[in-house]
Design a protein around this motif. Sequence first.
Motif, PDB file in Angstrom:
ATOM      1  N   SER A 238      -5.258   2.001   4.533  1.00  0.00           N
ATOM      2  CA  SER A 238      -4.400   0.771   4.472  1.00  0.00           C
ATOM      3  C   SER A 238      -4.324   0.222   5.836  1.00  0.00           C
ATOM      4  O   SER A 238      -5.007   0.604   6.648  1.00  0.00           O
ATOM      5  CB  SER A 238      -3.016   1.285   4.246  1.00  0.00           C
ATOM      6  OG  SER A 238      -2.650   2.341   5.300  1.00  0.00           O
TER       7      SER A 238
ATOM      8  N   CYS B 175      -4.257  -1.266  -1.452  1.00  0.00           N
ATOM      9  CA  CYS B 175      -3.330  -1.123  -2.112  1.00  0.00           C
ATOM     10  C   CYS B 175      -3.369   0.243  -3.253  1.00  0.00           C
ATOM     11  O   CYS B 175      -2.481   0.446  -3.800  1.00  0.00           O
ATOM     12  CB  CYS B 175      -2.418  -2.426  -3.078  1.00  0.00           C
ATOM     13  SG  CYS B 175      -2.073  -3.242  -1.671  1.00  0.00           S
TER      14      CYS B 175
ATOM     15  N   LYS C 205      -6.959   5.949   0.072  1.00  0.00           N
ATOM     16  CA  LYS C 205      -6.373   6.460   1.184  1.00  0.00           C
ATOM     17  C   LYS C 205      -6.551   5.893   2.429  1.00  0.00           C
ATOM     18  O   LYS C 205      -6.785   6.077   3.535  1.00  0.00           O
ATOM     19  CB  LYS C 205      -6.594   8.098   1.189  1.00  0.00           C
ATOM     20  CG  LYS C 205      -6.072   8.826  -0.052  1.00  0.00           C
ATOM     21  CD  LYS C 205      -6.433  10.257   0.134  1.00  0.00           C
ATOM     22  CE  LYS C 205      -6.032  11.036  -0.944  1.00  0.00           C
ATOM     23  NZ  LYS C 205      -6.048  12.385  -0.990  1.00  0.00           N
TER      24      LYS C 205
ATOM     25  N   SER D 170       0.621  -1.233  -0.140  1.00  0.00           N
ATOM     26  CA  SER D 170       0.073  -0.131  -0.079  1.00  0.00           C
ATOM     27  C   SER D 170       0.831   1.020  -0.044  1.00  0.00           C
ATOM     28  O   SER D 170       1.984   1.178   0.621  1.00  0.00           O
ATOM     29  CB  SER D 170      -0.906   0.113   1.226  1.00  0.00           C
ATOM     30  OG  SER D 170      -1.556   1.110   1.158  1.00  0.00           O
ATOM     31  N   SER D 171       0.461   2.159  -0.815  1.00  0.00           N
ATOM     32  CA  SER D 171       1.234   3.636  -0.822  1.00  0.00           C
ATOM     33  C   SER D 171       0.516   4.586   0.256  1.00  0.00           C
ATOM     34  O   SER D 171       0.899   5.718   0.339  1.00  0.00           O
ATOM     35  CB  SER D 171       1.226   4.133  -2.046  1.00  0.00           C
ATOM     36  OG  SER D 171      -0.209   4.467  -2.524  1.00  0.00           O
ATOM     37  N   SER D 172      -0.580   4.089   0.772  1.00  0.00           N
ATOM     38  CA  SER D 172      -1.239   4.768   1.722  1.00  0.00           C
ATOM     39  C   SER D 172      -0.703   4.688   3.288  1.00  0.00           C
ATOM     40  O   SER D 172      -1.370   4.175   3.940  1.00  0.00           O
ATOM     41  CB  SER D 172      -2.958   4.391   1.760  1.00  0.00           C
ATOM     42  OG  SER D 172      -3.413   4.856   0.276  1.00  0.00           O
TER      43      SER D 172
ATOM     44  N   PRO E 228      -3.747   3.857  -4.152  1.00  0.00           N
ATOM     45  CA  PRO E 228      -3.621   5.187  -3.449  1.00  0.00           C
ATOM     46  C   PRO E 228      -4.850   6.313  -3.523  1.00  0.00           C
ATOM     47  O   PRO E 228      -4.717   6.931  -2.455  1.00  0.00           O
ATOM     48  CB  PRO E 228      -2.405   5.792  -4.587  1.00  0.00           C
ATOM     49  CG  PRO E 228      -1.966   4.827  -5.580  1.00  0.00           C
ATOM     50  CD  PRO E 228      -2.993   3.597  -5.457  1.00  0.00           C
TER      51      PRO E 228
END
Length: 118
Positions: A49, A42, A47, A9-11, A44
């Motif tokens: 995670s 996952c 928002k 995840s980029s969150s 973005p």
Amino acid sequence: MKFITNYKSSSYDYRIIKSKIKFIIIHYTAINSLSATLKWLCNPKSKVSSHFLISKNGIIYQLVNENCRAWHAGKSKWKNITDINSYSLGIELQNTGHHLNFENFAKKQMNSLVKLTK
């Protein structure tokens, strides 16, 4: 303990300075499938995670490094702590929850949850 780590995840961001893990926050996903859950956690744009996701068959996915601040607790407070995400680990359990089916949690999933939390 082995984790599936190829989903990320980029969150997330970084915990506040000197924060220590005080809480383990356990959620259910309220999504029908594992693939849709992974896609959501996952993405973005979502928002949202968690550090870990445990599938119905007990497989544990690590989505955010434990040293980072996953976005699972939203705006939350406990006593004088107003940033629960900085002081917690978030665990998602694959389960449709009360919104869809009132599905029981799988035994393999619960066994993995116990091992992970220990």
